[in-house]
Scaffold this active site. Structure first.
Site, PDB file in Angstrom:
ATOM      1  N   TYR A   1       0.816  -1.230   0.000  1.00 33.30           N
ATOM      2  CA  TYR A   1       0.000   0.000   0.000  1.00 33.30           C
ATOM      3  C   TYR A   1       0.841   1.269   0.000  1.00 33.30           C
ATOM      4  O   TYR A   1       2.037   1.235   0.176  1.00 33.30           O
ATOM      5  CB  TYR A   1      -1.095  -0.011   1.051  1.00 33.30           C
ATOM      6  CG  TYR A   1      -0.792  -0.125   2.519  1.00 33.30           C
ATOM      7  CD1 TYR A   1       0.452   0.110   3.073  1.00 33.30           C
ATOM      8  CD2 TYR A   1      -1.840  -0.462   3.404  1.00 33.30           C
ATOM      9  CE1 TYR A   1       0.652   0.024   4.434  1.00 33.30           C
ATOM     10  CE2 TYR A   1      -1.642  -0.555   4.770  1.00 33.30           C
ATOM     11  CZ  TYR A   1      -0.388  -0.310   5.280  1.00 33.30           C
ATOM     12  OH  TYR A   1      -0.198  -0.395   6.619  1.00 33.30           O
ATOM     13  N   GLU A   2       0.175   2.377  -0.272  1.00 31.90           N
ATOM     14  CA  GLU A   2       0.844   3.679  -0.483  1.00 31.90           C
ATOM     15  C   GLU A   2       1.860   3.617  -1.617  1.00 31.90           C
ATOM     16  O   GLU A   2       2.907   4.254  -1.558  1.00 31.90           O
ATOM     17  CB  GLU A   2       1.518   4.181   0.805  1.00 31.90           C
ATOM     18  CG  GLU A   2       0.630   4.300   2.005  1.00 31.90           C
ATOM     19  CD  GLU A   2      -0.621   5.114   1.757  1.00 31.90           C
ATOM     20  OE1 GLU A   2      -0.631   5.942   0.826  1.00 31.90           O
ATOM     21  OE2 GLU A   2      -1.608   4.908   2.477  1.00 31.90           O
ATOM     22  N   GLY A   3       1.537   2.862  -2.656  1.00 28.49           N
ATOM     23  CA  GLY A   3       2.450   2.713  -3.789  1.00 28.49           C
ATOM     24  C   GLY A   3       3.292   1.471  -3.607  1.00 28.49           C
ATOM     25  O   GLY A   3       4.165   1.438  -2.739  1.00 28.49           O
TER      26      GLY A   3
END
Lengths: 598, 598
Positions: free
Chosen positions: A440-442
């Site tokens: 997550y978050e890239g």
């Protein structure tokens, strides 16, 4: 039963002795960061983490979140009470501006404390973690009225925040997003669409949930240039700013997932929900990136947090588990067997994790300090230099620390043998929880691309040149100090590999960007090794100085720092040569096959 | 929905073209292994794996096994029917002796087929997998009567087997085990004690369960020299050999664990259960090691199995998931985005897994063939040479393939982004299932110790010298073939690192065994890289020969082999230098700190 003890002494060593946080007293909010004050705050955080958050971590995993037929969601037992204590202690607003109810203390201090909280209970800490992101976005891009309306409640934790980016067909490529915003004519919008993987999307711990939602205003340009960011509160506010009428946003389902069961990962349905534009029309990505960058640092730290608690449990188990004998003869002859910590391979496992954790802690706090300088210094040159390093380090911190977070949680689990695979010791949970941070978050591949595709070339390579100079100067300055030469020599070799790989990109990836993509993950890890090696060299220097100055109270701790630094330089740093060799093979072999050949 | 397609063509390429299995027609059971026959059998196995076993894999994970109040255990829906089809097809007894109902076909063929079955449903395949171990132990150490009594039922799968080693306080160190055996006076014993982590310990798929149990006969010597192996059937047999009275063995609990939910991992309680000695009193470990060695090869293969199915799903997703654009400009301009397989970093991920899987398949089958030669050749010298390599390779196959199995399942999961973390795509299951293979049948640290502590020095290093010679000769023989020189050059470099590391152990670990322990895991992986590199060089040679001979039907496949071989040599083989450098740092830094310093 799992154990956790916050590494207070290590944090204080880094803040006070390695980074010399007192030198920054001129920065806003740093005036009170004396060693005594730091110790008081950090010890208080340790207590909350150990005594309140940690005891409900394993049970939270086992119970998970439950969605009821009316779309409401219950969090695991004890979460609400622990969350309330966290908020009452002012931890959420530790670094938030005082005008909105925060304490205005350094973000660096917030980061130090957040490590413990996430070690103790990552799932629970995600709720205020998402709120931090919402606070950051509203602070930077919100109108004065939006700030006054939302920030005090978010800072005190009465309301929580979320980030709504992902849709079923669209994750990394936000240009594809379909959620729609239609103007109501009164300045508000009707927001419609489905968002997935929304952490903390619905729960029963807060009076209101402030969703920050990316959507496309009717008639906006296609692609990322037509995306705007909206505030969509779960309950619309009445004239006095209190939650009133329910908005048309609801949780359609909770995802069944590998870990972080204590956090409600929701499918969120927006059905003409009322939303308010934040920042400029069609510039939603800019606003979202404020949240995202903040979140990336926090997620990188989650990698450290889980590796730390997993390490502590593995070390403890290795000291207690009696099994077999040392290769060099019995070490506990009075017992039927030796503790398994006598085995070099068990020590190799533990020391590898320890070496990354301690350097990772320094890396995280050093980067957080750059963030403070970038946002709070009154010297523009200093601000810019710090911001350069912060931007450069963000993908590295996120990508490397979370890759290592999983790898090391797995290694710690391995120390337990079969007992690590069953759920009751908690080691499985650490592995399952750590796994999400790589995604997550890239996803980490995106971090690597951000690094080689954007951050390297940013401002003509100013950031990377500054970093190379800083590390190179450190090696040069300490070259003739024989107590340090083994460290600086290894670091210098790593730096040479990094510089050569960077040069290779300059020569080979400009005309052929696939050559950058093919080496991006190796480059991210190569860079991480050098920065972590730099942290070790600095820690070793500080430890040497303290020992030379006759510091006896921490003598064992300081000597142990030197041993771990030696281990890192001997065993871990040589990996830079391998990373460089891989990068220099380029993309040709990779790009040769047809898609169908895979 | 997860997908799986058995890699039949790759298996046939390895068996027929690389290993030249037809050359072994003189071995017992090999007479029928013509290419046509192999293809027929392997294709039939593929069908069973794809159509029967695989469709109930994800549901099996979700449902898990259930223990009822009476101690009975239900397996997931569809498992019993699939297991029956597996047994009816004769797959369990494929390589078992014809006199006990088996088909007497090569173990190599069994291994080829078992890869598919475990890719399709690892949890389900563990039930017959444990039975295989029981068959092996009874074949080697059982009395004639025991063979006649148990083998036919085990071979047809009507009864299943288990291995009972671990107790709560005793895993690796079997010398600590406490389970007791008291003679009944009639040749049988009363077995009492608690065993944990017993795979397939209780279930509702077989008429009887034959537990092989390690216990200590009253008055036996302490430690491993006082351990005997017993057959303890769930139901005691009547005069006609049919299951009759219930024995005093019961499942006390099913472990809650990270993965392999479809297999019942049981706590087994023996309460004066009737047991029958197998093999010699106090020599139980010898008998157990027959099972264990067989099981270690099977577990190593599980690493491959999971990496293969995870890879296929990741490759498929990468072809289908439309997101973002290629770094070198749009590849699917008619669509809103390109499939993510255009990205070099995605291809790097896929090709890394593919390179290990294809070499791992060759490694597994090559080792299985050694097992066949060791057990079935009528030439003693040939038998011994094969047995040497088999013994040497067993820990490497188990340790390396399962470490890579998890690592690559994680990499495949990463291709899915957030969709990999939720349970519905099955990627989480692969990661959770793959994790156990690093632990059971001897945790991988134990495999590494077995390699450096026993297998290297075995018979004065005869095995390792033979292996070095074989690989070295291959490099030498093909040195001047310019189509192969890039492969042999890289392989030779890896071999040099392996030989240097071996020499370093000889010089530094004899007097100080901790130096071997400190490098054991790195050495195991270094050895694995060289063997996998050797497999790639051999596959490349075969592919070159076939292409040179004008084979057109498989031209794309063969060219792809060469590309993947190049990738392995460029990107993976250079890791040998890092492994060697780590080994040569020795144990001093690791052994320096007190246990409390960790």
């Amino acid at each position: 039963m799992p154990i956790y003890k916050a590494p207070v002494n290590d944090t204080l060593f880094i803040l006070n002795d390695v980074l010399g946080i007192e030198r920054y007293h001129n920065l806003t909010g740093f005036a009170d960061t004396t060693p005594d004050m730091l110790e008081a705050i950090i010890s208080e955080a340790a207590k909350l983490a150990e005594e309140v958050l940690f005891p409900i971590n394993l049970s939270g995993d086992q119970q998970g979140c439950r969605r009821h037929d009316d779309g409401s969601v219950s969090v695991p037992k004890g979460f609400k009470e622990a969350y309330d204590l966290y908020c009452e202690g002012g931890w959420l607003g530790l670094a938030a501006p005082e005008e909105f109810g925060g304490q205005g203390l350094p973000y660096t201090l917030h980061t130090a404390v957040a490590e413990y909280m996430s070690s103790a209970n990552m799932s629970l800490m995600m709720y205020p973690g998402l709120t931090q992101g919402a606070i950051a976005a509203i602070l930077v891009h919100g109108s004065e009225e939006q700030k006054r309306t939302y920030l005090p409640k978010l800072v005190e934790g009465t309301w929580t925040g979320t980030m709504n980016l992902t849709e079923p067909h669209c994750g990394t490529d936000l240009g594809l997003l379909r959620s729609k915003a239609v103007p109501n004519g009164d300045g508000s919008y009707k927001i419609s669409g489905q968002k997935i993987f929304i952490s903390a999307g619905e729960h029963d711990m807060a009076e209101n949930i402030i969703h920050l939602v990316l959507a496309r205003i009717e008639g906006a340009p296609e692609g990322v240039k037509g995306i705007s960011l909206f505030i969509v509160p779960k309950f619309k506010l009445d004239a006095s700013g209190e939650p009133a009428e329910r908005n048309n946003v609801s949780c359609g389902a909770i995802e069944r997932k590998m870990g972080i069961h204590g956090n409600s990962t929701c499918v969120m349905n927006y059905d003409e929900a009322t939303g308010y534009l934040i920042g400029t029309e069609n510039k939603g990505l800019n606003a979202m990136f404020v949240m995202m960058n903040e979140a990336r640092l926090a997620v990188g730290m989650q990698g450290l947090s889980i590796a730390e608690v997993a390490y502590q449990n593995a070390a403890n188990y290795a000291r207690e588990r009696i099994q077999g004998r040392s290769l060099s003869g019995p070490k506990a002859p009075d017992k039927k067997a030796d503790p398994i910590i006598v085995h070099p391979d068990v020590r190799r496992t533990l020391m590898t994790i320890k070496a990354f954790n301690e350097a990772g802690r320094a890396f995280t706090l050093w980067t957080a300090l750059k963030s403070d300088i970038a946002h709070r210094s009154d010297n523009e040159e200093e601000r810019q230099a710090a911001d350069d390093i912060l931007s450069l380090m963000t993908p590295i911190l996120k990508g490397v620390m979370t890759d290592k977070g999983l790898e090391h949680a797995v290694m710690a689990q391995q120390v337990f043998g079969g007992h690590g695979y069953i759920e009751e010791h908690g080691m499985s949970q650490y592995v399952r929880d750590a796994r999400i941070a790589m995604i997550y978050e890239g996803a980490n591949g995106i971090q690597a691309l951000d690094l080689v595709g954007r951050k390297l070339a940013m401002n003509g390579g100013r950031a990377v040149m500054a970093l190379f100079k800083e590390v190179g100067d450190f090696c040069e300055e300490n070259r003739n100090d024989e107590r340090l030469s083994s460290y600086t020599k290894a670091l210098k070799k790593g730096l040479n590999d990094l510089q050569a790989a960077t040069m290779w990109f300059m020569q080979n990836a400009m005309a052929k960007p696939d050559n950058a993509g093919a080496g991006s993950t190796d480059y991210m890890h190569l860079f991480g090794l050098v920065v972590l090696g730099y942290m070790w060299a600095r820690m070793a220097k500080t430890a040497q100085e303290k020992l030379a100055a006759g510091e006896t109270a921490r003598a064992d701790y300081l000597k142990n720092k030197l041993t771990t630094a030696t281990f890192f330089m001997e065993r871990i740093m040589p990996e830079t040569a391998l990373r460089r060799a891989r990068i220099e093979t380029g993309a040709d072999t990779l790009m040769a096959p047809d898609a169908g050949a895979f």
